[in-house]
Design a protein around this motif. Structure first.
Motif, short mmCIF file in Angstrom:
data_model
loop_
_atom_site.label_atom_id
_atom_site.label_comp_id
_atom_site.label_asym_id
_atom_site.label_seq_id
_atom_site.Cartn_x
_atom_site.Cartn_y
_atom_site.Cartn_z
N GLY A 407 4.77 2.76 2.19
CA GLY A 407 5.76 3.66 2.76
C GLY A 407 6.28 4.65 1.74
N ARG A 408 6.55 4.16 0.52
CA ARG A 408 7.04 5.05 -0.54
C ARG A 408 5.96 6.06 -0.93
NH1 ARG A 408 9.40 0.19 -2.49
NH2 ARG A 408 7.67 -0.11 -3.96
N LEU A 409 4.71 5.61 -0.96
CA LEU A 409 3.61 6.51 -1.32
C LEU A 409 3.47 7.63 -0.30
CD1 LEU A 409 1.15 7.22 -3.05
CD2 LEU A 409 -0.21 5.64 -1.65
N VAL A 410 3.52 7.29 1.00
CA VAL A 410 3.41 8.30 2.05
C VAL A 410 4.59 9.27 1.98
CG1 VAL A 410 3.45 8.68 4.54
CG2 VAL A 410 2.02 6.87 3.58
N ALA A 411 5.79 8.74 1.79
CA ALA A 411 6.98 9.58 1.72
C ALA A 411 6.89 10.56 0.56
CB ALA A 411 8.22 8.71 1.59
#
Length: 547
Positions: A407-411
């Motif tokens: 999720g952090r990577l996509v954000a």
């Protein structure tokens, strides 16, 4: 007693045009015509908030050169106004039908004074587009207002006329102004102003001629006559007017006639779907056109086998139709909303739509590019975590959707959005790869959830139709609260769940259909669910869910 004649007043003209339509050029042409005739002319403009939340207003005043004796110390030049005054405008030129409505609403156009020249095409305003439901202003109401709110109305699709000539709408509107004879100048003087501009002269003159001829034809009338008496017309911009029952009935009958005219399977589907389309012949006549469109849509979205599933679902509900020779509301609306739901927007569909050859050709046509002229199309995308994981196979997408690291990577990668050049090798390849994942869609997590939800919705429709046809129709149509993507889609889905729970509780009540229709309208009234919560509380239901 003074022998001086009254000082002549200026001719006042207001032009309401959106960005890119040449409103400034139109104003300049009018000024040029007047100045060559010896008039004093002035033009000003006040820009709107944006291209469609508020059109630019160009204001022109034309004052005849004074011929009367001026008193000692008097001005040789008149003082002209900078902005139109309500009730004091002689000519209003509107580049679109809504802008004509705005001119009437603002008092620029009045029945005792103003000649209104307006293009009858529609470009939907932001307030119309962002409405949760159908926020379009009734075109017949606008036409009626144009006739009743002006001393003289001149209307035609001047955008279409300009397109025929390869020009812009300002040229055809300029021709319409000349054709009305409202200004004291001959046609040649108008055409000389176009020639003097030196840009796109031939195409502009061709559009001018089409507009000139159109202005001499009777303007279009509303398709539906007004049922009320005379008097001033109130135009409320941004909301759809209440429907008269007689108008509703007439519209339904017209819709039915159109549907009957569109029941030839060969008209809408190709040979690959002809066998599927033949099944539509078993549906009520009024629902066949909608079902044929659904066949085509589902086949393009996935494959012909998906179309079989679509037809099975519609046939299941159609077997319970109580009005097969009439409007067939239950079957027709089921055909419509089932097709829309089965063809939900995901990243695969986005990729497919972006690279369609027809879309690129349409962009080229709108941009008026020459053959062989380079063109770039840039897409602005902002994918969310769930949109990515929902496209992946369920076994992979499920764990990734729960992964904080992913999720952090996509954000981080998408926080500022993405710009993709559709006409470049890298951008096109990326979108093509997304579209090529279509065969994998049935394995995705969202596909499984959507199919289960569709069947549950239709189960409720079938169970209800046997005892309450009207309520079943409302259950079908409450699906219209779900639209868009992201937060809009999430809110719509929550409201839809509330409506289905209410429908289950309402079964058996005499007013069930009316109450559910009111709840659906409340769900479309705002984006935060406040109106729906209040309506549910007042409905007498005890739904455990909240909007």
């Amino acid at each position: 007693m003074s022998n001086r004649q009254p000082t002549p007043r200026p001719i006042t003209i207001a032009i309401l045009a959106m960005g890119g339509e040449g409103g400034g050029v139109l104003a300049d042409w009018i000024v040029a015509v007047a100045e060559t005739a010896g008039y004093t002319a002035q033009s000003t403009s006040v820009a709107g908030v944006a291209q469609r939340t508020g059109a630019t207003v160009y204001y022109v005043e034309l004052f005849p050169t004074p011929t009367t004796d001026l008193p000692e110390g008097g001005r040789a030049e008149p003082i002209l106004a900078l902005f139109p005054t309500p009730g004091e405008v002689d000519i209003v030129i509107a580049s679109e039908l809504m802008e004509a409505g705005r001119a009437i609403q603002r008092g620029f156009c009045t029945p005792d004074r103003t000649a209104l020249i307006a293009s009858t095409h529609r470009v939907y305003a932001i307030t119309e587009r962002i409405a949760m439901g159908d926020g379009r202003v009734d075109g017949d109401l606008l036409l009626d207002a144009a006739h009743r709110g002006a001393r003289r109305f001149v209307g035609a699709d001047f955008l279409e006329l300009a397109g025929q000539a390869g020009s812009v709408i300002s040229a055809s509107l300029f021709g319409a102004l000349a054709g009305t004879g409202e200004l004291p100048f001959d046609r040649e003087r108008f055409e000389d102003a176009v020639r003097a501009s030196g840009k796109g002269v031939e195409s502009s003159l061709a559009a001018f001629a089409l507009g000139y001829d159109a202005a001499r034809q009777p303007p279009p009338r509303p398709a539906r006559p007004r049922t009320a008496g005379g008097g001033p017309v109130a135009v409320t911009i941004g909301s759809r007017p209440p429907e008269d029952p007689a108008v509703v009935a007439a519209t339904a009958e017209e819709r039915r006639r159109r549907a009957l005219a569109d029941t030839d399977p060969g008209r809408l589907v190709g040979p690959a779907l002809r066998d599927r389309a033949a099944r539509v012949a078993d549906f009520p006549e009024a629902a066949r056109s909608m079902a044929l469109h659904g066949c085509e849509r589902t086949a393009v979205y996935q494959n012909p086998s998906y179309t079989d599933r679509y037809l099975d679902r519609v046939a299941r509900v159609g077997a319970l139709e109580r009005d097969p020779r009439g409007e067939a509301r239950l079957t027709a609306e089921t055909a419509r909303h089932t097709a829309l739901w089965m063809c939900y927007q995901d990243t695969i569909q986005v990729g497919l739509q972006k690279i369609r050859r027809r879309r690129i050709e349409d962009i080229r046509e709108r941009a008026r590019t020459e053959p062989g002229q380079p063109m770039q199309v840039r897409e602005y995308l902002h994918p969310q975590l769930e949109e990515i994981t929902d496209t992946l196979p369920a076994r992979l997408g499920g764990p990734l959707s729960r992964s904080a690291l992913f999720g952090r990577l996509v954000a981080r990668l998408t926080r500022n959005g993405m710009v993709v050049n559709t006409t470049g090798v890298v951008g096109y390849t990326m979108l093509w790869t997304m579209a090529a994942m279509r065969p994998l869609r049935p394995r995705s997590g969202r596909y499984g959830r959507e199919q289960v939800a569709i069947d549950a919705w239709l189960d409720l429709v079938v169970e209800t139709a046997a005892s309450d046809y009207a309520l079943a129709c409302e259950i079908v149509e409450c699906r219209r609260v779900v639209k868009g993507y992201g937060d809009t889609y999430r809110h719509g889905s929550e409201s839809f769940a509330v409506l289905l729970d209410a429908a289950r509780e309402l079964r058996g009540r005499d007013d069930a259909a009316t109450v559910l229709a009111g709840l659906t309208s409340a769900a479309l009234a705002d984006e935060d669910g406040t109106a729906l919560r209040a309506a549910v509380a007042a409905s007498g239901t005890e739904s455990a869910r909240t909007a």
